[in-house]
Design an enzyme around this catalytic site. Structure first.
Site, PDB file in Angstrom:
ATOM      1  N   THR A 142     -29.771  30.607 -36.795  1.00  0.00           N
ATOM      2  CA  THR A 142     -30.844  29.950 -37.541  1.00  0.00           C
ATOM      3  C   THR A 142     -32.073  30.843 -37.555  1.00  0.00           C
ATOM      4  O   THR A 142     -32.405  31.449 -36.532  1.00  0.00           O
ATOM      5  CB  THR A 142     -31.243  28.583 -36.945  1.00  0.00           C
ATOM      6  OG1 THR A 142     -32.405  28.114 -37.635  1.00  0.00           O
ATOM      7  CG2 THR A 142     -31.580  28.679 -35.464  1.00  0.00           C
ATOM      8  N   ASP A 144     -34.854  29.612 -37.730  1.00  0.00           N
ATOM      9  CA  ASP A 144     -35.893  28.783 -37.109  1.00  0.00           C
ATOM     10  C   ASP A 144     -36.038  29.009 -35.603  1.00  0.00           C
ATOM     11  O   ASP A 144     -37.023  28.573 -35.012  1.00  0.00           O
ATOM     12  CB  ASP A 144     -35.594  27.297 -37.364  1.00  0.00           C
ATOM     13  CG  ASP A 144     -35.731  26.940 -38.827  1.00  0.00           C
ATOM     14  OD1 ASP A 144     -36.561  27.568 -39.508  1.00  0.00           O
ATOM     15  OD2 ASP A 144     -35.008  26.038 -39.291  1.00  0.00           O
ATOM     16  N   GLY A 191     -40.492  26.994 -41.172  1.00  0.00           N
ATOM     17  CA  GLY A 191     -40.718  26.373 -39.871  1.00  0.00           C
ATOM     18  C   GLY A 191     -41.237  24.960 -40.056  1.00  0.00           C
ATOM     19  O   GLY A 191     -42.429  24.752 -40.137  1.00  0.00           O
TER      20      GLY A 191
END
Lengths: 418, 418
Positions: A142, A144, A191
């Site tokens: 990911t 993130d 984000g």
């Protein structure tokens, strides 16, 4: 050792290095042809598994695998789809295991983030409940960086590198344009709940006054007054100010900043957080304002991959195959950091069920006391993850990404009707 | 040969290679120390010349010049400032020539786009009218590629390469995410009146169905119905659609698409063209939509410079010095194309007065008949300009751009009061 067939699939938002994990899985599984027979990939993640839309990766030559390892995006297709809870939709799991059984699949490797780890946990539990001899392994991925149990998530380092380079280069641009009037530049990065990519733009700066001057993360409630005061002071001192903002920043009351311009009927979402912040500065302080929203560009930048990230994406792919062969069900290979400088790391295994529902956010000691920037501890953590460059081959002025031709496996079952 | 001092300055929006021109000017002028004495640079273009804010580039070592040649942005600062017409503000020109005289400046090289060429023409005419022995030379630079008299403008090739790579990579991302629901991605690039950067994203595609599927340029009035029909057909065929849009696209009535969401009082500009187009698609066709706005990133991407563009930026810098020494007043070195494939080009000189007020737009034969894409002729023109890669050195995971320390020259005159 009895040979079993392996199914690999990609899930969630893709990254610049998810295909590096895919290539590593296939290469590692081929090396273990004593234990693994056919190496399948599903199209569009668990959806392809349900739909019996499978690819036999045997058709991929060594050149294809090499190309795959350096191509951004998800070569086999990804999806955003959560399986229902097993007690709510037994038919869904009946279908899944019918597909597995029809193709002799006893190993399932799922490459994704927190949502995908939840799928791994569900499929693993369902297999055990049914007595189906399946080994499920999660392969972390990911941009993130919000997967628990791993020091960092493959995909993040390259997105972080992209964001830091973007801020560095845009910062030089705006600095050269700043003369008579104050100028402000806002970079909006991905984000929703975690400010990792935003935090990484701090790596653009070598000096205290270099961009970014402010970093807004979802972990810190947005304080308009404190923010504008720092923007104003920065413009007075330098003539310009560069701000990084995570798309998901919220006010103290929990509302998203990106929603602030909904019209009265709530129909129109006027812009993201970056645009809202840029317009706020313009409205309150009068400065000229620009904003950039790289969106997909930041997670697909195969031309600007972090060598460390690429190596880790390969390593978790290989480790997942080893775990599958060893029969380690419901685990995820993870990165454990051994030292910051020199940066050293190793692969460890985590219990997927224990981490699947968690979300790793930027910790308090990585955030400066005023909430508007990061600490040196954050820089020490982030720096190794963007280190090193892996350049793709170019042809005709652009990267020579070659999507391998994928051959579908004949379906054995009737069409799936969800 | 009598030695004279040279003044170089940067103007207008900066590029990834304007400093390459600056480094070439300085290097070429140093080689001709028989003809050129001090090599000055003004801070923030003509503003620094008026303000007597000058830098002596002699302090820059060979390493500094090497670093300068690979650093994006304008190292000496740029500006957006037009001189008044000479007959309207003689005092402005009095000041300018007082600064030139105080520092023995007889050669003025101005690095910019159409507006900057207008400054060159004005200063040249004013010098002749006053009998001041000045040689003015324009150094072309703009990501917009809209300078007349040159086959292309230094700075464009790198922005074009950035945009093509962005579309290629984002296209792989969206293709992998496209499964059950249609998805649309819109990339907004620079170009208020000319669609050159948008057109260059066509170079991302190797096959007819590869992104971008639609390119919207300011040269073509935006036809909502025709556009949406192609989006719809593309999503039906491929599951997704990728669109490039120039920021300055207009409707048939001349209004900017980016203004369509002004509120009734006209106070709020809600978004750029990319956002408007993405929201239009979502509203009419219901597809999931993403948009990216690279903004400054596309003109500052020193990490993704076109080797051809870099070479041409250096060549026009060197040629400008030669022209100045030869006393060729009010000219601009330009690129003349000799062949497409293999790509060959040479430097020629143009009369600045004849081109300063023009604007070069994408010609009709580069635009597909339906107005929604480019032709093969456009591809043949564009392809060579993004060819080749020039990588900067990296340190700590990001390009190692080193801004040289610039030493200001003591002022000889009283402060300028405009």
């Amino acid at each position: 050792m009895a040979r079993t067939n392996l199914l690999y699939a990609q899930s969630g938002g893709v990254t610049a290095v998810i295909n590096a994990s895919a290539a590593a899985v296939i290469a590692a599984a081929r090396e273990r042809d004593d234990a693994i027979g056919t190496i399948f990939a599903a199209r569009h993640g668990i959806l392809g598994a349900l739909d019996e839309d499978l690819i036999d990766t045997a058709a991929l030559g060594a050149d294809d695998l090499q190309a795959l390892a350096h191509m951004p995006g998800g070569a086999f297709g990804s999806c955003r789809f959560d399986l229902d809870p097993p007690d709510r939709n037994a038919a869904q799991y009946d279908r899944l295991f019918a597909v597995f059984a029809a193709h002799g699949i006893d190993q399932f490797l799922y490459n994704g983030g927190n949502g995908s780890m939840d799928t791994v946990a569900k499929v693993s539990a369902a297999a055990r409940a049914r007595g189906y001899p399946l080994v499920c392994v999660g392969v972390p991925k990911t941009v993130d960086n919000d997967i628990e149990g791993t020091d960092c998530s493959p995909g993040f380092g390259s997105a972080a590198k992209y964001a830091a380079v973007a801020m560095l280069e845009a910062g030089l641009d705006i600095a050269s344009m700043a003369c008579s009037t104050g100028r402000v530049f806002v970079l909006e990065v991905m984000g929703r709940n975690a400010g990792w990519i935003a935090a990484a733009t701090a790596l653009a700066a070598r000096t205290a006054d270099a961009p970014p001057h402010i970093i807004l993360m979802p972990e810190v409630p947005f304080d308009e007054g404190a923010f504008l005061a720092v923007v104003d002071a920065t413009v007075r001192r330098l003539g310009y100010c560069a701000v990084t903002v995570s798309e998901g920043i919220r006010r103290a009351d929990g509302t998203l900043v990106m929603e602030q311009d909904h019209d009265r009927k709530g129909h129109v979402q006027l812009g993201g957080a970056g645009q809202c912040i840029a317009r706020l500065i313009h409205a309150r302080l009068g400065h000229k304002h620009h904003w950039a929203i790289p969106d997909y560009l930041q997670r697909a930048a195969g031309h600007l991959v972090s060598a460390v990230d690429h190596a880790q994406a390969c390593a978790v792919g290989r480790a997942a195959v080893e775990a599958a062969i060893a029969g380690r069900d419901c685990v995820m290979p993870a990165i454990r950091r051994l030292s910051d400088d020199p940066y050293r790391w190793e692969i460890v295994f985590r219990d997927v069920a224990a981490i699947a529902s968690l979300e790793r956010r930027v910790p308090a000691h990585f955030i400066r006391a005023d909430g508007l920037h990061v600490t040196d501890a954050a820089r020490r953590y982030l720096h190794p993850l963007i280190e090193g460059e892996v350049y793709p081959a170019y042809a005709g002025g652009v990267p020579d990404y070659r999507c391998p031709r994928l051959s579908s496996v004949p379906r054995q079952l009737a069409a799936y009707v969800p």
